[in-house]
Design a protein around this motif. Structure first.
Motif, short mmCIF file in Angstrom:
data_model
loop_
_atom_site.label_atom_id
_atom_site.label_comp_id
_atom_site.label_asym_id
_atom_site.label_seq_id
_atom_site.Cartn_x
_atom_site.Cartn_y
_atom_site.Cartn_z
N PRO A 101 0.80 -1.23 0.00
CA PRO A 101 0.00 0.00 0.00
C PRO A 101 0.84 1.28 0.00
N HIS A 102 2.05 1.21 0.54
CA HIS A 102 2.91 2.39 0.63
C HIS A 102 3.62 2.70 -0.68
N VAL A 103 3.69 1.72 -1.59
CA VAL A 103 4.42 1.92 -2.85
C VAL A 103 3.54 1.66 -4.07
N LEU A 104 2.27 1.40 -3.85
CA LEU A 104 1.38 1.04 -4.96
C LEU A 104 1.33 2.11 -6.04
N GLU A 105 1.33 3.36 -5.65
CA GLU A 105 1.31 4.45 -6.64
C GLU A 105 2.53 4.35 -7.56
N TRP A 106 3.68 4.08 -6.99
CA TRP A 106 4.89 3.96 -7.81
C TRP A 106 4.86 2.68 -8.64
N LEU A 107 4.41 1.59 -8.05
CA LEU A 107 4.35 0.32 -8.79
C LEU A 107 3.37 0.38 -9.95
N SER A 108 2.33 1.19 -9.79
CA SER A 108 1.31 1.26 -10.85
C SER A 108 1.85 1.88 -12.14
N GLU A 109 3.06 2.41 -12.13
CA GLU A 109 3.69 2.93 -13.34
C GLU A 109 4.25 1.83 -14.23
N ILE A 110 4.16 0.58 -13.78
CA ILE A 110 4.78 -0.53 -14.51
C ILE A 110 4.25 -0.67 -15.93
N GLU A 111 2.96 -0.52 -16.14
CA GLU A 111 2.42 -0.71 -17.48
C GLU A 111 2.96 0.35 -18.44
N ALA A 112 3.01 1.60 -18.01
CA ALA A 112 3.53 2.66 -18.87
C ALA A 112 5.04 2.50 -19.08
N SER A 113 5.77 2.16 -18.02
CA SER A 113 7.23 2.09 -18.14
C SER A 113 7.69 0.87 -18.94
N THR A 114 6.85 -0.14 -19.06
CA THR A 114 7.23 -1.33 -19.85
C THR A 114 6.45 -1.40 -21.16
N ALA A 115 5.80 -0.30 -21.52
CA ALA A 115 5.00 -0.26 -22.75
C ALA A 115 4.00 -1.43 -22.78
N ARG A 116 3.35 -1.62 -21.63
CA ARG A 116 2.31 -2.64 -21.44
C ARG A 116 2.82 -4.09 -21.54
N ARG A 117 4.11 -4.31 -21.35
CA ARG A 117 4.63 -5.67 -21.37
C ARG A 117 4.45 -6.37 -20.03
N MET A 118 4.17 -5.58 -18.99
CA MET A 118 3.91 -6.16 -17.68
C MET A 118 2.79 -5.38 -17.02
N SER A 119 1.90 -6.11 -16.40
CA SER A 119 0.79 -5.48 -15.68
C SER A 119 1.14 -5.35 -14.20
N LEU A 120 0.39 -4.51 -13.52
CA LEU A 120 0.57 -4.36 -12.08
C LEU A 120 0.30 -5.69 -11.39
#
Length: 142
Positions: free
Chosen positions: A19-38
């Motif tokens: 819960p403390h890092v979810l906002e940062w982790l949610s950037e995964i889809e954009a940063s991997t060009a949708r190659r990995m989901s949250l």
């Protein structure tokens, strides 16, 4: 001595930390060009295939988080930095963090570290080089 710390989150503390890092982790889809989901990222952390790290400055509050994954390819074992995300002060913590990640990689028998990301990271990582250029075409019609 650096004011920064990189703390690995033990598997038993991953769910409590999310819960403390979810906002940062949610950037995964954009940063991997949708190659990995949250969801896939969280599953990787919960299954201990990926490692969650907290970047902490002297005040004890997380400034960023990093996710790594040891990749055992056919001919080489590398530590992949899956995500590095935080409060906009990456210039300050990146040199310290990458040094610690490289140490973690060596301790785990890796031959190096790989990072997939925007070209802007190269400015912060002068010892890293671009290995390949990728070409891509997305179909707009489905």
């Amino acid at each position: 001595m650096s004011d920064w710390q990189l703390i690995g989150v033990p598997l038993l503390a991953v769910d409590k930390t999310l819960p403390h890092v979810l906002e940062w982790l949610s950037e995964i889809e954009a940063s991997t060009a949708r190659r990995m989901s949250l969801n896939k990222l969280i599953c990787g952390l919960r299954e201990s295939r990926m490692q969650l790290w907290l970047v902490i400055k002297g005040d004890g509050l997380p400034s960023a988080c990093v996710v790594t994954e040891i990749m055992d390819y056919t001919d080489v074992k590398l530590c992949n930095v899956v995500l590095a995300s935080g409060g906009g002060n990456a210039r300050q913590w990146t040199p310290f963090v990458i040094e610690k990640i490289e140490g973690f990689a060596r301790e785990n028998g890796c031959e190096g570290v790989e990072i997939f990301g925007r070209k802007g990271w190269l400015k912060l990582l002068p010892d890293y080089e671009v290995e390949r250029k990728k070409k891509k075409k997305e179909f707009k019609d489905g």
